[in-house]
Write a protein that holds these residues in place. Sequence first.
Motif, PDB file in Angstrom:
ATOM      1  N   ALA A 159       3.005  -6.115  10.115  1.00  0.00           N
ATOM      2  CA  ALA A 159       2.272  -4.928   9.642  1.00  0.00           C
ATOM      3  C   ALA A 159       2.968  -4.289   8.442  1.00  0.00           C
ATOM      4  CB  ALA A 159       2.148  -3.920  10.775  1.00  0.00           C
ATOM      5  N   GLY A 160       2.227  -4.174   7.327  1.00  0.00           N
ATOM      6  CA  GLY A 160       2.741  -3.515   6.132  1.00  0.00           C
ATOM      7  C   GLY A 160       3.753  -4.326   5.356  1.00  0.00           C
ATOM      8  N   ARG A 161       4.052  -5.543   5.792  1.00  0.00           N
ATOM      9  CA  ARG A 161       5.053  -6.372   5.126  1.00  0.00           C
ATOM     10  C   ARG A 161       4.394  -7.543   4.401  1.00  0.00           C
ATOM     11  NH1 ARG A 161       8.367  -5.746  10.260  1.00  0.00           N
ATOM     12  NH2 ARG A 161      10.248  -4.598   9.659  1.00  0.00           N
ATOM     13  N   LYS A 162       5.163  -8.161   3.505  1.00  0.00           N
ATOM     14  CA  LYS A 162       4.767  -9.447   2.947  1.00  0.00           C
ATOM     15  C   LYS A 162       5.376 -10.512   3.846  1.00  0.00           C
ATOM     16  CE  LYS A 162       4.003  -8.174  -1.850  1.00  0.00           C
ATOM     17  NZ  LYS A 162       4.326  -8.442  -3.274  1.00  0.00           N
ATOM     18  N   ALA A 163       4.500 -11.260   4.509  1.00  0.00           N
ATOM     19  CA  ALA A 163       4.966 -12.170   5.555  1.00  0.00           C
ATOM     20  C   ALA A 163       4.273 -13.519   5.459  1.00  0.00           C
ATOM     21  CB  ALA A 163       4.709 -11.560   6.932  1.00  0.00           C
ATOM     22  N   LEU A 164       5.055 -14.578   5.689  1.00  0.00           N
ATOM     23  CA  LEU A 164       4.509 -15.905   5.918  1.00  0.00           C
ATOM     24  C   LEU A 164       4.653 -16.207   7.395  1.00  0.00           C
ATOM     25  CD1 LEU A 164       5.766 -18.280   3.049  1.00  0.00           C
ATOM     26  CD2 LEU A 164       3.468 -17.392   3.413  1.00  0.00           C
ATOM     27  N   ALA A 200      -7.584 -14.550  15.955  1.00  0.00           N
ATOM     28  CA  ALA A 200      -7.097 -13.501  16.855  1.00  0.00           C
ATOM     29  C   ALA A 200      -6.565 -12.292  16.103  1.00  0.00           C
ATOM     30  CB  ALA A 200      -6.009 -14.066  17.762  1.00  0.00           C
ATOM     31  N   ALA A 201      -6.017 -12.498  14.908  1.00  0.00           N
ATOM     32  CA  ALA A 201      -5.396 -11.395  14.166  1.00  0.00           C
ATOM     33  C   ALA A 201      -6.332 -10.743  13.152  1.00  0.00           C
ATOM     34  CB  ALA A 201      -4.142 -11.898  13.452  1.00  0.00           C
ATOM     35  N   LYS A 217      -3.955  -6.142   7.665  1.00  0.00           N
ATOM     36  CA  LYS A 217      -4.568  -6.008   6.347  1.00  0.00           C
ATOM     37  C   LYS A 217      -4.125  -7.157   5.448  1.00  0.00           C
ATOM     38  CE  LYS A 217      -4.921  -0.946   6.375  1.00  0.00           C
ATOM     39  NZ  LYS A 217      -4.517   0.310   5.696  1.00  0.00           N
ATOM     40  N   ASN A 218      -5.044  -7.551   4.565  1.00  0.00           N
ATOM     41  CA  ASN A 218      -4.751  -8.590   3.568  1.00  0.00           C
ATOM     42  C   ASN A 218      -4.258  -9.864   4.253  1.00  0.00           C
ATOM     43  OD1 ASN A 218      -4.690  -9.644   1.013  1.00  0.00           O
ATOM     44  ND2 ASN A 218      -2.909  -8.462   0.315  1.00  0.00           N
ATOM     45  N   GLU A 270       1.184  -4.434  -2.390  1.00  0.00           N
ATOM     46  CA  GLU A 270       0.953  -4.083  -0.997  1.00  0.00           C
ATOM     47  C   GLU A 270       1.348  -5.233  -0.065  1.00  0.00           C
ATOM     48  OE1 GLU A 270      -3.107  -3.017  -0.621  1.00  0.00           O
ATOM     49  OE2 GLU A 270      -2.935  -1.197  -1.837  1.00  0.00           O
ATOM     50  N   GLY A 271       1.346  -4.941   1.221  1.00  0.00           N
ATOM     51  CA  GLY A 271       1.652  -5.962   2.211  1.00  0.00           C
ATOM     52  C   GLY A 271       0.599  -7.053   2.226  1.00  0.00           C
ATOM     53  N   ALA A 272       1.008  -8.230   2.604  1.00  0.00           N
ATOM     54  CA  ALA A 272       0.088  -9.363   2.706  1.00  0.00           C
ATOM     55  C   ALA A 272       0.667 -10.348   3.711  1.00  0.00           C
ATOM     56  CB  ALA A 272      -0.114 -10.041   1.352  1.00  0.00           C
ATOM     57  N   CYS A 273      -0.219 -11.055   4.400  1.00  0.00           N
ATOM     58  CA  CYS A 273       0.225 -12.003   5.424  1.00  0.00           C
ATOM     59  C   CYS A 273      -0.580 -13.292   5.287  1.00  0.00           C
ATOM     60  CB  CYS A 273       0.037 -11.402   6.817  1.00  0.00           C
ATOM     61  SG  CYS A 273       0.491 -12.521   8.172  1.00  0.00           S
TER      62      CYS A 273
END
Length: 697
Positions: A224-229, A244-245, A250-251, A275-278
């Motif tokens: 949440a709110g992070r840039k994540a792989l 599921a997610a 967001k994003n 902004e954060g993205a996953c």
Amino acid sequence: MGWDHLRDVQERAYTAITRGSDVLVIAPTAGGKSEAALIPVMDDILKHGRSGVSCLYISPQKALINDQEDRISLFCVPTGLSVSKWHGDVPKGDRVWKAGEPPHVLMITPESLEVLLQDTTASADLRHLHAVIIDELHAFVESERGVHVKCLLARLDGIAKQPVQRIGLSATVGNPDAILAWLSDNRTTSELVTVPAEAKEKRFVFVVEEDEEKRIDALVRIVAGRKALVFVNSRGEAETIMRAATGRVKNLHVHHSSLPPVQRALAEDAFHGDEGACIICTSTLELGIDIGDLDVVVQVGAPNSVSSFLQRMGRSGRRGKSAYVAWILRSPCEVLCSCAIIECATKKEVEDLCPVKKPYNVLVQQLFLSLLHAPRTSRKRLAHQLLTLPAFSGISPGVLDAIVSHLVQEGYLTTDGEMLMPGTPAEREFGRSNWKALYSVISGAGEYRAVTPDGEVVGNLDARFVNSPQADGFSLGGRGWSVVKCDEGRNLVVVVPHESGTSRVFWAGGDLGFSMLVCTAVQRIIARGGTMLPLGDAEREVLDRVTSGIPVGLGTRGVGVFKRHGERGREVIVYSFFGSRFNRVLALVLQDRIGRRYAVRYNDFIVKVQRAGKEMGAEQVADVIREIQMITREECREVLPLPDMETWKFAPVLPPACLFDMVVSDYYHVEEFLAVLCAVPVTVLREPVDELPGSGT
């Protein structure tokens, strides 16, 4: 660019490359490998005023070429050097250049290079080629694409009339000297440039949760709110987690090999904002595509190799940040395997790369390509053209002659005196679209292209899934779809939006199992009674649930056998910590030796003999395994079934003997199986233990 010095890997690579050696550069992800190869190559072009295509940059992925184009152009264009790219997603008009104006650096995939070499006008501009840079070399070595690359490199030497300098780049290789020799083929001097990763702080968080919904809750909290792989181990799992997610993150994007390039590019671009993205992804984002700074890498389940883990972890911790990896695991066994992987990485143990031994499938491809270039060729000339290629140095003239004779007998080749020509069946199966099928060794069978009635490409689906009831409502690329029409002749399905898309989509070949290195590290942890990693109390307690039930006498290496009462009666468990590829062969040979009365199953860690009864004990099974330690390759071969032929693109045209020889060596890996099994003790364990969960049976 703000540079005031070169990194160590760049200094050392410059020295080696300017000496004219073939060079393998091994350095961590984001360690500056691309520049390490490019700077001396540019230097050479500028100093010598080289004309024509002076450098080829070969990549395993079109997306990696697209990503690296700006990076390479940033260096080249200000100096007056031109850069161009050529692959299947580049419009046809943009792949060519004006007469007399070829680019200095051409970025290309192996398959597109094969296309280029069939174009006499374009390939003529390679006669001044001086260097080839092969990015992510480890992605080629163990596959038939690697054999194809070696064929292309040898043909480039012929076009240039001299050895073209070869520069390989990789982040993870367990046997670098062997791979350097594989790359160079002893044509010239060769040098290894290896720079270890700097010691940096790494932060790991473990979430162990059996309930799927709670695992998704944990994932949502972490990203949440992070840039994540978020790395998963299969395309089906990526789609399940995406579904599921969705709506909770967001994003959110999904990225895997069965999605169209446009959708994958949108996912990659999501990281360029503030902004954060996953992105939920498979190994498609392990390679060097630059997606910018990351806050966290999430690993769902344990990756199947140390190499894969290092590639994934290397995505975080860039530009001075600490690497942060969050592990979301479903079982104590996954905790055990994750600890084994981290321990190996800590000790700098990485899987060796093993090139293909019997590349008969690629030999057939190159045979037809030779005839495509010169449709009337004698057997003697064809043998000289093919068997002088280093990729086929281990193939005897007798094997090639057997393949040619079989192709003539089946009509794939026709003869006119001493001359060979493609026959009607070859033209029918491979000749469509100007023999397009010959440009790649990648088998496209078994997948359907999914499109909407308006022509939008949604992605690729497994043939078995298309023909299953689940195709009535599934999720692909984060959207729900349903199959309304199937064109088997064109491997095409028409899909329309479906509200729920609740079915789990699946593809063949998704679960490779753990590498032998990971499995043997698991055995060491069990024998030791725990991990050396500084785990928290909760994680250590979870790990103890696995290790405490295993007998101490198992040892750090070897095979342990014991008998117990299982859910289905008496059964004999063989602890064989060598991975599912090894245990598959052991299970097949063991089944043949003890008979069909018993059911033999396997996973990464065990081989199980079910319905053992009173007469089949641990001692008897151990004795049979000791007998198997002494069998020959041919004896082992006799009991191994042929796998699905769709694994190899040109397998249907091979003579049966050659086909099975290839399968034994490069599918079952029998030589390695026998070498490993012969070198370890077989011990009978007397005390009952709890079963160690595996990666599936």
